[in-house]
Design an enzyme around this catalytic site. Structure first.
Site, PDB file in Angstrom:
ATOM      1  N   ASP A 125      53.894  29.799  47.060  1.00 27.93           N
ATOM      2  CA  ASP A 125      52.951  29.263  48.027  1.00 27.93           C
ATOM      3  C   ASP A 125      53.642  28.177  48.854  1.00 27.93           C
ATOM      4  OD1 ASP A 125      50.476  29.361  49.123  1.00 27.93           O
ATOM      5  OD2 ASP A 125      49.568  27.898  47.753  1.00 27.93           O
ATOM      6  N   CYS A 179      41.246  49.107  46.435  1.00 33.45           N
ATOM      7  CA  CYS A 179      40.296  48.869  45.350  1.00 33.45           C
ATOM      8  C   CYS A 179      39.228  49.961  45.355  1.00 33.45           C
ATOM      9  CB  CYS A 179      39.647  47.494  45.512  1.00 33.45           C
ATOM     10  SG  CYS A 179      38.511  47.425  46.911  1.00 33.45           S
ATOM     11  N   CYS A 182      33.622  49.285  46.210  1.00 28.04           N
ATOM     12  CA  CYS A 182      32.198  49.345  45.859  1.00 28.04           C
ATOM     13  C   CYS A 182      31.353  48.454  46.769  1.00 28.04           C
ATOM     14  CB  CYS A 182      32.011  48.950  44.402  1.00 28.04           C
ATOM     15  SG  CYS A 182      32.417  47.220  44.095  1.00 28.04           S
ATOM     16  N   CYS A 189      28.774  37.620  48.328  1.00 32.60           N
ATOM     17  CA  CYS A 189      29.245  36.337  48.854  1.00 32.60           C
ATOM     18  C   CYS A 189      28.042  35.523  49.353  1.00 32.60           C
ATOM     19  CB  CYS A 189      30.248  36.530  49.987  1.00 32.60           C
ATOM     20  SG  CYS A 189      30.677  34.940  50.762  1.00 32.60           S
ATOM     21  N   CYS A 237      35.523  28.737  44.305  1.00 35.00           N
ATOM     22  CA  CYS A 237      34.499  29.755  44.052  1.00 35.00           C
ATOM     23  C   CYS A 237      35.193  31.041  43.605  1.00 35.00           C
ATOM     24  CB  CYS A 237      33.734  29.985  45.354  1.00 35.00           C
ATOM     25  SG  CYS A 237      32.661  31.428  45.373  1.00 35.00           S
ATOM     26  N   CYS A 240      33.332  36.385  44.462  1.00 34.60           N
ATOM     27  CA  CYS A 240      33.770  37.706  44.944  1.00 34.60           C
ATOM     28  C   CYS A 240      34.817  38.331  44.026  1.00 34.60           C
ATOM     29  CB  CYS A 240      34.252  37.642  46.386  1.00 34.60           C
ATOM     30  SG  CYS A 240      35.554  36.454  46.694  1.00 34.60           S
ATOM     31  N   CYS A 244      33.867  41.890  40.521  1.00 39.14           N
ATOM     32  CA  CYS A 244      34.703  43.042  40.876  1.00 39.14           C
ATOM     33  C   CYS A 244      34.975  43.887  39.622  1.00 39.14           C
ATOM     34  CB  CYS A 244      36.016  42.551  41.474  1.00 39.14           C
ATOM     35  SG  CYS A 244      37.166  43.902  41.788  1.00 39.14           S
TER      36      CYS A 244
HETATM   37  S1  SF4 Z   1      34.117  44.182  44.247  1.00 36.54           S
HETATM   38 FE1  SF4 Z   1      36.288  44.738  43.873  1.00 36.54          FE
HETATM   39  S2  SF4 Z   1      36.281  46.991  43.919  1.00 36.54           S
HETATM   40 FE2  SF4 Z   1      34.356  46.351  44.843  1.00 36.54          FE
HETATM   41  S3  SF4 Z   1      34.844  46.278  47.063  1.00 36.54           S
HETATM   42 FE3  SF4 Z   1      35.159  44.200  46.264  1.00 36.54          FE
HETATM   43  S4  SF4 Z   1      37.355  44.101  45.739  1.00 36.54           S
HETATM   44 FE4  SF4 Z   1      36.811  46.274  45.977  1.00 36.54          FE
HETATM   45  S1  SF4 Z   2      35.370  32.687  47.396  1.00 36.31           S
HETATM   46 FE1  SF4 Z   2      34.520  34.712  47.957  1.00 36.31          FE
HETATM   47  S2  SF4 Z   2      32.353  34.674  47.327  1.00 36.31           S
HETATM   48 FE2  SF4 Z   2      33.089  32.553  47.356  1.00 36.31          FE
HETATM   49  S3  SF4 Z   2      32.526  31.813  49.399  1.00 36.31           S
HETATM   50 FE3  SF4 Z   2      34.659  32.531  49.545  1.00 36.31          FE
HETATM   51  S4  SF4 Z   2      34.491  34.667  50.203  1.00 36.31           S
HETATM   52 FE4  SF4 Z   2      32.465  34.049  49.483  1.00 36.31          FE
END
Ligand code: SF4
Ligand code: SF4
Length: 306
Positions: A125, A179, A182, A189, A237, A240, A244
């Protein structure tokens, strides 16, 4: 040579190691990045705007780069903070990965240099590289719609590291997979920061707002910090990523330094609000949380639900 390098890196705890030829990055990737910057999605991270050209070829990071070695380390936690406590992102449960991984890789790269010659540079990074592009190119992971790289069997709770070398090493096959698509991450989010095309609006994302942003939130950022989730977020956070399917049933990290610290797992709102500089420095010594400094944590704490 390739096997020796790969095995030695895996022995430091890496869950995936791949090799790619250091060449020009696909111009479409760079033009998409530039469009994302032009749309203001990088919020206050002005340095990202200066990186478009530099990300277009690894030679801007190591002049005679011939190979990119892409590496993934898992930080998947064995335990999570109780949901009633303000959220801290899982990557911050343990020690700061920049320090931990540099300590592991520097002696190794010195050995590689002595054994094989050439120029080498470790990037944690710390250099303008298109690291997710190189992770896919070197075959270690697939792209997720949530913007993460997913390593099969380990999910997306991973830190990416690159080692550039002037030595030419046989490349691995790039990953063609995506991925499961889905859509759960986009739907979940709470900030509407994640879009259907997989791009993130950092002006709304809690990772930016509670970690990277300096000073007070104003305008649309202040408004974004009024959602119920924002008012329950202390540092970053994982929403998301947590839902998954690629992250279900992944093994916890095997790296002791990334194991959750009890003091961070249990850290409460009451402790935060009365925290002194000395307490902050002691509790978060060597932790990614020190990045916000005490002022950042107090700002985030003052936004929490009473
Ligand atoms: S939750 Fe995971 S598998 Fe589903 S769209 Fe998002 S990144 Fe892809
Ligand atoms: S980390 Fe993911 S779920 Fe959380 S605010 Fe950012 S984009 Fe949205």
């Amino acid at each position: 040579m390739k096997d020796t390098i790969s095995q030695a890196i895996k022995a430091t705890g890496a869950v995936a190691v791949g090799f790619a030829k250091a060449s020009e990055v696909d111009p479409k990737v760079i033009s998409d990045y530039q469009a994302w910057i032009n749309g203001g999605n990088h919020a206050g991270m002005d340095y990202l705007a200066r990186h478009a050209l530099l990300k277009s070829h690894p030679r801007y990071v190591l002049e005679d780069a011939a190979t990119v070695i892409s590496i993934a380390y898992s930080y998947a936690p064995a335990v999570w903070r109780d949901p009633s406590l303000p959220v801290i992102a899982a990557y911050a449960y343990g020690d700061d990965y920049h320090d931990v991984l540099r300590r592991k890789l520097e002696p190794l790269v010195a050995e590689f240099k002595q054994s094989f010659g050439g120029n080498w540079r470790i990037c944690i990074d710390s250099a303008p590289l298109a690291e997710r592009y190189w992770a896919v190119k070197s075959g270690i992971g697939r792209r997720g719609l949530n913007g993460s790289i997913i390593v099969d069997g380990y999910g997306s709770y991973i830190f990416l590291v690159e080692i550039l070398t002037s030595l030419s090493i046989t490349p691995d096959e790039p990953s063609e997979a995506f991925c499961a698509r889905c859509g759960a991450c986009v739907k979940a989010c709470p900030q509407k920061a994640l879009r259907n095309d997989g791009t993130i609006d950092c002006r709304r994302c809690l990772n930016y707002l509670t970690i990277e942003h300096r000073g007070d939130w104003e305008g649309e950022m202040l408004e974004a910090m009024q959602t119920p989730t924002a008012k329950h977020t202390l540092f970053g956070c994982d929403i998301c990523q947590r839902l998954c399917p690629h992250n279900h049933d992944v093994p916890p990290t095997a790296i002791p330094e990334f194991t959750p610290r009890q003091g961070i797992i249990d850290y409460t709102k009451k402790e935060i609000k009365s925290m002194t500089q000395a307490e902050f420095s002691t509790l978060f010594k060597g932790s990614p949380i020190k990045r916000t400094k005490l002022a950042g944590i107090l700002r985030n704490a003052s936004n929490l639900h009473p």
